[in-house]
Design a protein around this motif. Sequence first.
Motif, PDB file in Angstrom:
ATOM      1  N   ILE A  98       0.856  -1.191   0.000  1.00  0.00           N
ATOM      2  CA  ILE A  98       0.000   0.000   0.000  1.00  0.00           C
ATOM      3  C   ILE A  98       0.882   1.227   0.000  1.00  0.00           C
ATOM      4  N   GLU A  99       0.879   1.941  -1.103  1.00  0.00           N
ATOM      5  CA  GLU A  99       1.543   3.242  -1.146  1.00  0.00           C
ATOM      6  C   GLU A  99       0.466   4.252  -0.732  1.00  0.00           C
ATOM      7  N   GLY A 100       0.615   4.760   0.500  1.00  0.00           N
ATOM      8  CA  GLY A 100      -0.404   5.660   1.021  1.00  0.00           C
ATOM      9  C   GLY A 100      -1.331   4.932   1.984  1.00  0.00           C
ATOM     10  N   THR A 101      -0.745   4.325   3.016  1.00  0.00           N
ATOM     11  CA  THR A 101      -1.560   3.579   3.991  1.00  0.00           C
ATOM     12  C   THR A 101      -2.577   4.494   4.666  1.00  0.00           C
ATOM     13  N   ILE A 129      14.262   3.916   5.278  1.00  0.00           N
ATOM     14  CA  ILE A 129      14.670   5.245   5.747  1.00  0.00           C
ATOM     15  C   ILE A 129      14.099   6.264   4.760  1.00  0.00           C
ATOM     16  N   TYR A 130      14.634   7.463   4.762  1.00  0.00           N
ATOM     17  CA  TYR A 130      14.086   8.501   3.878  1.00  0.00           C
ATOM     18  C   TYR A 130      15.029   8.813   2.726  1.00  0.00           C
ATOM     19  N   MET A 131      14.502   9.549   1.765  1.00  0.00           N
ATOM     20  CA  MET A 131      15.312   9.994   0.629  1.00  0.00           C
ATOM     21  C   MET A 131      14.865  11.391   0.213  1.00  0.00           C
ATOM     22  N   VAL A 173       5.181  18.775  -3.559  1.00  0.00           N
ATOM     23  CA  VAL A 173       5.938  18.551  -2.321  1.00  0.00           C
ATOM     24  C   VAL A 173       5.014  17.866  -1.310  1.00  0.00           C
ATOM     25  N   LEU A 174       5.559  16.925  -0.555  1.00  0.00           N
ATOM     26  CA  LEU A 174       4.787  16.316   0.544  1.00  0.00           C
ATOM     27  C   LEU A 174       4.562  17.367   1.632  1.00  0.00           C
ATOM     28  N   ASP A 175       3.331  17.496   2.069  1.00  0.00           N
ATOM     29  CA  ASP A 175       2.989  18.496   3.085  1.00  0.00           C
ATOM     30  C   ASP A 175       3.415  17.976   4.466  1.00  0.00           C
ATOM     31  N   ARG A 176       4.608  18.359   4.880  1.00  0.00           N
ATOM     32  CA  ARG A 176       5.159  17.906   6.158  1.00  0.00           C
ATOM     33  C   ARG A 176       5.869  19.084   6.834  1.00  0.00           C
ATOM     34  N   PRO A 177       5.871  19.114   8.158  1.00  0.00           N
ATOM     35  CA  PRO A 177       6.596  20.180   8.858  1.00  0.00           C
ATOM     36  C   PRO A 177       8.066  20.249   8.445  1.00  0.00           C
ATOM     37  N   ARG A 178       8.659  19.079   8.122  1.00  0.00           N
ATOM     38  CA  ARG A 178      10.086  19.087   7.756  1.00  0.00           C
ATOM     39  C   ARG A 178      10.340  19.889   6.481  1.00  0.00           C
ATOM     40  N   HIS A 179       9.289  20.175   5.729  1.00  0.00           N
ATOM     41  CA  HIS A 179       9.464  20.910   4.482  1.00  0.00           C
ATOM     42  C   HIS A 179       9.171  22.407   4.610  1.00  0.00           C
ATOM     43  N   GLY A 197      -0.702  15.136   0.646  1.00  0.00           N
ATOM     44  CA  GLY A 197      -0.669  14.570   1.995  1.00  0.00           C
ATOM     45  C   GLY A 197       0.201  13.331   2.066  1.00  0.00           C
ATOM     46  N   ASP A 198       0.178  12.528   1.019  1.00  0.00           N
ATOM     47  CA  ASP A 198       0.924  11.272   0.947  1.00  0.00           C
ATOM     48  C   ASP A 198       1.086  10.907  -0.515  1.00  0.00           C
ATOM     49  N   GLY A 199       1.872   9.868  -0.734  1.00  0.00           N
ATOM     50  CA  GLY A 199       1.903   9.301  -2.080  1.00  0.00           C
ATOM     51  C   GLY A 199       2.862   9.988  -3.020  1.00  0.00           C
ATOM     52  N   ASP A 200       4.167   9.894  -2.700  1.00  0.00           N
ATOM     53  CA  ASP A 200       5.075  10.620  -3.584  1.00  0.00           C
ATOM     54  C   ASP A 200       5.518   9.813  -4.794  1.00  0.00           C
ATOM     55  N   ILE A 201       5.126   8.530  -4.895  1.00  0.00           N
ATOM     56  CA  ILE A 201       5.400   7.820  -6.162  1.00  0.00           C
ATOM     57  C   ILE A 201       4.559   8.488  -7.262  1.00  0.00           C
ATOM     58  N   ILE A 221      11.621  15.428   0.824  1.00  0.00           N
ATOM     59  CA  ILE A 221      12.027  14.193   1.493  1.00  0.00           C
ATOM     60  C   ILE A 221      10.819  13.277   1.713  1.00  0.00           C
ATOM     61  N   GLY A 222      10.908  12.070   1.141  1.00  0.00           N
ATOM     62  CA  GLY A 222       9.876  11.038   1.354  1.00  0.00           C
ATOM     63  C   GLY A 222      10.575   9.719   1.597  1.00  0.00           C
ATOM     64  N   GLY A 223       9.833   8.629   1.506  1.00  0.00           N
ATOM     65  CA  GLY A 223      10.428   7.326   1.764  1.00  0.00           C
ATOM     66  C   GLY A 223      11.495   6.976   0.733  1.00  0.00           C
ATOM     67  N   ALA A 224      12.559   6.292   1.189  1.00  0.00           N
ATOM     68  CA  ALA A 224      13.596   5.843   0.247  1.00  0.00           C
ATOM     69  C   ALA A 224      13.033   4.765  -0.675  1.00  0.00           C
ATOM     70  N   ALA A 225      12.189   3.895  -0.116  1.00  0.00           N
ATOM     71  CA  ALA A 225      11.570   2.845  -0.938  1.00  0.00           C
ATOM     72  C   ALA A 225      10.762   3.482  -2.070  1.00  0.00           C
ATOM     73  N   GLU A 226       9.966   4.484  -1.708  1.00  0.00           N
ATOM     74  CA  GLU A 226       9.153   5.169  -2.716  1.00  0.00           C
ATOM     75  C   GLU A 226      10.046   5.870  -3.734  1.00  0.00           C
ATOM     76  N   GLY A 227      11.255   6.260  -3.313  1.00  0.00           N
ATOM     77  CA  GLY A 227      12.197   6.890  -4.236  1.00  0.00           C
ATOM     78  C   GLY A 227      12.633   5.916  -5.323  1.00  0.00           C
TER      79      GLY A 227
HETATM   80  C1  VTB Z   1       6.736   9.021   2.478  1.00  0.00           C
HETATM   81  C2  VTB Z   1       6.221   9.142   1.088  1.00  0.00           C
HETATM   82  C3  VTB Z   1       5.067   8.199   0.865  1.00  0.00           C
HETATM   83  O1  VTB Z   1       4.627   8.269   3.231  1.00  0.00           O
HETATM   84  O2  VTB Z   1       7.280   7.750   2.650  1.00  0.00           O
HETATM   85  C4  VTB Z   1       5.643   9.200   3.467  1.00  0.00           C
HETATM   86  O3  VTB Z   1       7.313   8.813   0.271  1.00  0.00           O
HETATM   87  C5  VTB Z   1       6.207   8.967   4.839  1.00  0.00           C
HETATM   88  O4  VTB Z   1       6.702  10.108   5.242  1.00  0.00           O
HETATM   89  O5  VTB Z   1       4.510   8.411  -0.391  1.00  0.00           O
HETATM   90  P1  VTB Z   1       6.243  10.528   6.694  1.00  0.00           P
HETATM   91  O6  VTB Z   1       7.018   9.668   7.609  1.00  0.00           O
HETATM   92  O7  VTB Z   1       6.572  11.961   6.763  1.00  0.00           O
HETATM   93  O8  VTB Z   1       4.764  10.270   6.735  1.00  0.00           O
HETATM   94  C6  VTB Z   1       4.034   8.339   1.952  1.00  0.00           C
HETATM   95  O9  VTB Z   1       3.395   9.591   1.789  1.00  0.00           O
HETATM   96  C7  VTB Z   1       3.008   7.216   1.843  1.00  0.00           C
HETATM   97  O10 VTB Z   1       3.632   5.951   1.935  1.00  0.00           O
END
Ligand code: VTB
Length: 329
Positions: A98-101, A129-131, A173-179, A197-201, A221-227
Amino acid sequence: MAEAGEKTELDRALALDIVRVTEATAVAAAQWLGRGDEASADEAAAAAMHRAIARLPFEGVVVVGEGEEGDCPVFYLGERIGEGSPSGATLDLAVDPIEGTTLCAKALPNAMSVLVVAERGSLLKVPPIYMEKVAIGPGFPDCVVDVGATASENLKALADAKGVAVSDLTVCVLDRPRHGHLIEEIRTAGAALRLIGDGDIAGVIHVTEPLQTGIDMYLGIGGAAEGVLAAAALACLGGQMEGRLVALNREHRAWAKLAGLTNLSKKYTLKDMVAGDLSFAATGITDGSMMAGVHRSSTAITTESVVMRASTRTRRWIRTEHADPKKFS
Ligand code: VTB
Ligand code: MG
Ligand code: MG
């Protein structure tokens, strides 16, 4: 993996095989749609994906999965799945059941199941980790994106290549405080932002069709796997991407070390992340900008998927009616 200069191809019949996997995974995830229970949705989807991959005629080695052996029941890095084929083919597997749990648990748009199969040894092996990522679409071979450059430098390079002003560009851009700082910098440079909100693939894939999606660049910055999964999609669709691993804490640094990734300042180009032929499949769980999600009627379950191949740059959209839902159990 192919030797330098040698071009090898994956069996093209694999494309339909891997769509069957993402379809079964999306259907399993959809049973948890809107239930507010991310863990159960993820578990059900991962189990369904694992069962479906185990039936395929090859042996896969997980290089992008859920975590280290012992930390997760399935899809730990290095796990071997499947019995292999008479030809003995072994492939790299990169999975995101699930990309975007969160999107799935809240029944929000753009949750999807993703699977990449690739030539053995061709995908960058990454722990959870992150990328940091920068991506642009195809058609601008002379525009160099640099994950080490500032957002305004990357925006200026793309604006020049497109012959437009930075203010004509939109960045996803992923909407996160880190950004916070990144968002401020993009606004100061004059570009527009699409905050997700999520889903950077999907966010990265959207840069390949700026006219349809309105997105010219992906940053942040998002998931390394998603990268790596997004890089696999770009290998099929064209475009450029660079990534740099980000370890936020001691655990991340330990995982990176275990995976043999000791130089965390290394910048990975697209070719460093995906170095051979591959097939990418994704099936919508919820309705999204790429595909519809899983829908149920009184007579069938319907799924929508995309499957792409790097060697031929073919993209297929597959809409499937599953009249016998029992086949998924
Ligand atoms: C990232 C992004 C994903 O979750 O992994 C994000 O790449 C997790 O980042 O697309 P946070 O820890 O800040 O939530 C996703 O948005 C969904 O898997
Ligand atoms: Mg996931
Ligand atoms: Mg994910």
